[in-house]
Design a protein around this motif. Structure first.
Motif, PDB file in Angstrom:
ATOM      1  N   LEU A   1     -64.517  61.890  81.546  1.00 49.31           N
ATOM      2  CA  LEU A   1     -64.484  60.868  80.708  1.00 49.31           C
ATOM      3  C   LEU A   1     -62.994  60.315  80.202  1.00 49.31           C
ATOM      4  N   TYR A   2     -61.946  61.338  80.383  1.00 51.19           N
ATOM      5  CA  TYR A   2     -60.523  61.128  80.139  1.00 51.19           C
ATOM      6  C   TYR A   2     -59.780  62.073  80.702  1.00 51.19           C
ATOM      7  N   ASP A   3     -58.583  61.703  80.594  1.00 48.83           N
ATOM      8  CA  ASP A   3     -57.339  62.733  80.980  1.00 48.83           C
ATOM      9  C   ASP A   3     -56.464  63.036  79.865  1.00 48.83           C
ATOM     10  N   SER A   4     -55.833  64.203  79.606  1.00 49.04           N
ATOM     11  CA  SER A   4     -54.575  64.433  78.625  1.00 49.04           C
ATOM     12  C   SER A   4     -53.385  64.604  79.093  1.00 49.04           C
ATOM     13  N   ASP A   5     -53.166  63.939  80.634  1.00 44.93           N
ATOM     14  CA  ASP A   5     -51.765  64.107  81.083  1.00 44.93           C
ATOM     15  C   ASP A   5     -50.738  63.058  80.455  1.00 44.93           C
TER      16      ASP A   5
ATOM     17  N   LEU B   1     -59.804  56.476  79.967  1.00 45.90           N
ATOM     18  CA  LEU B   1     -59.418  56.729  78.817  1.00 45.90           C
ATOM     19  C   LEU B   1     -58.411  57.857  78.832  1.00 45.90           C
ATOM     20  N   VAL B   2     -57.272  57.548  78.210  1.00 47.82           N
ATOM     21  CA  VAL B   2     -56.314  58.883  77.854  1.00 47.82           C
ATOM     22  C   VAL B   2     -56.233  59.286  76.465  1.00 47.82           C
ATOM     23  N   VAL B   3     -56.503  60.475  76.363  1.00 46.22           N
ATOM     24  CA  VAL B   3     -56.499  61.209  75.016  1.00 46.22           C
ATOM     25  C   VAL B   3     -55.245  62.161  75.073  1.00 46.22           C
ATOM     26  N   PRO B   4     -54.160  61.697  74.508  1.00 44.07           N
ATOM     27  CA  PRO B   4     -52.847  62.467  74.600  1.00 44.07           C
ATOM     28  C   PRO B   4     -52.861  63.808  74.099  1.00 44.07           C
ATOM     29  N   TYR B   5     -51.975  64.644  74.744  1.00 46.00           N
ATOM     30  CA  TYR B   5     -51.806  65.980  74.181  1.00 46.00           C
ATOM     31  C   TYR B   5     -50.601  66.174  73.534  1.00 46.00           C
ATOM     32  N   SER B   6     -50.049  67.376  73.181  1.00 42.98           N
ATOM     33  CA  SER B   6     -48.950  67.854  72.527  1.00 42.98           C
ATOM     34  C   SER B   6     -48.183  69.044  73.033  1.00 42.98           C
ATOM     35  N   LEU B   7     -46.891  68.973  73.198  1.00 43.11           N
ATOM     36  CA  LEU B   7     -46.470  70.205  73.280  1.00 43.11           C
ATOM     37  C   LEU B   7     -45.398  70.610  72.076  1.00 43.11           C
ATOM     38  N   VAL B   8     -45.814  69.945  70.871  1.00 45.84           N
ATOM     39  CA  VAL B   8     -44.935  70.093  69.848  1.00 45.84           C
ATOM     40  C   VAL B   8     -45.708  71.162  69.181  1.00 45.84           C
ATOM     41  N   THR B   9     -47.078  70.945  68.742  1.00 41.88           N
ATOM     42  CA  THR B   9     -47.944  71.846  67.877  1.00 41.88           C
ATOM     43  C   THR B   9     -48.737  72.591  69.006  1.00 41.88           C
ATOM     44  N   ASN B  10     -47.925  73.408  69.610  1.00 40.43           N
ATOM     45  CA  ASN B  10     -48.346  74.297  70.792  1.00 40.43           C
ATOM     46  C   ASN B  10     -47.485  75.485  70.534  1.00 40.43           C
ATOM     47  N   ASP B  11     -48.219  76.703  70.948  1.00 42.16           N
ATOM     48  CA  ASP B  11     -47.722  78.086  71.007  1.00 42.16           C
ATOM     49  C   ASP B  11     -46.813  78.100  72.477  1.00 42.16           C
TER      50      ASP B  11
END
Length: 300
Positions: free
Chosen positions: A181-185, A203-213
């Protein structure tokens, strides 16, 4: 060459109209990587150090590092189960960013993920740098990953997200394979967006390395309290802003799954719960499907 879009939605950001009039969408991504990393067991000439108590986020030393291996193993032996309990106790959904080979090696965890009803975003067949693969190798990794996850968790993944970043070929190969359905790359927005790939909408559903452990790796933030503050501040800003942004929280069992850190996540989950229906805590698949319904794919 993959084109860059520096403009995005600019000053005409769409209203996502999240369910229930929520002011933001919140997704937790539990990254299941342990066992799929670079290691001697997998035939690699190096031992991975990434997101362990060793140094930095890159791959580690030549040969075998038994200490680093055991830090990875903590994630599947202890950390993942602690994370699953924390989410189950609060009845909060999450997305499993699952490396297929990791779940092949931990069938008990695969069964628990399946029982949790988490949606699956494939994190690769292995947790490797996709830009180092040839096109044929990457095509094979994608196909292997899908078939593997069908066996271990009973469903095909609906999304895709590489280790750190994709190759120039990744998105095209995902569209070629079909079923995603999408990628988050991508890390470039707080809302989904459509791109054209080989004359097809994707479709692109963006991810985050900011709010990330990943911030808990050595040399960054060090305590559960600091992690809670990071997440709370991002959440409170997005909630007050009310622009309908997506907050993605990346979690790794071998990082936040430790007793010294998990309390920060638990406090944040309780902080979110106190805001009731004004936040949509949901899966990545649900976000993608909502966007597709509200903003259908443009013509090819």
């Amino acid at each position: 060459m993959t084109p860059r879009d520096r403009r995005g939605y600019a000053d005409a950001r769409p209203d996502p109209a999240w369910p229930g009039g929520a002011r933001l969408a919140l997704n937790f991504a539990i990254n299941i990587e342990e066992g799929s990393e670079y290691c001697a067991e997998n035939g690699d000439p190096i031992t991975d150090w990434a997101l362990t108590e060793s140094v930095g986020m890159d791959v580690g030393i030549k040969g075998r590092d038994l200490a680093a291996e055991s830090m990875f193993d903590y994630g599947s032996r202890v950390g993942a189960w602690r994370l699953l309990r924390v989410f189950a106790e609060r009845a909060m959904p999450f997305t499993a960013f699952a490396c297929a080979q990791a779940l092949e090696k931990t069938p008990e965890l695969a069964r628990a993920i399946a029982a949790s009803k988490a949606d699956i975003c494939c994190h690769g067949w292995r947790w490797v740098k996709h830009w180092t693969l040839t096109e044929a190798e990457e095509r094979d990794h994608i196909a292997r990953a899908v078939e593997s996850l069908k066996c271990t968790v009973g469903v095909a993944p609906t999304g895709w997200c590489c280790r750190y970043g994709p190759s120039e070929n990744t998105r095209r190969l995902l569209v070629e394979h079909g079923g995603f359905l999408y990628d988050s790359d991508a890390y470039d927005d707080e809302l989904p967006y459509w791109v054209q790939v080989a004359d097809r909408p994707h479709l692109v559903v963006p991810y985050s390395l900011v709010t990330n452990d990943c911030k808990l790796s050595p040399g960054t933030i060090n305590t559960a309290g600091e992690f809670f503050t990071l997440l709370r501040d991002a959440f409170d800003w997005l909630h007050a802003e009310g622009s309908g942004g997506i907050m993605s929280v990346g979690l790794h069992p071998r990082m936040v799954g430790h007793a010294a850190r998990i309390g920060g996540l638990a406090r944040f989950l309780d902080h979110v719960a106190a805001h009731g229906d004004s936040v949509w805590v949901t899966s990545r698949e649900a976000i993608a499907r909502h966007w597709m319904q509200r903003f259908p794919a443009p013509p090819a």
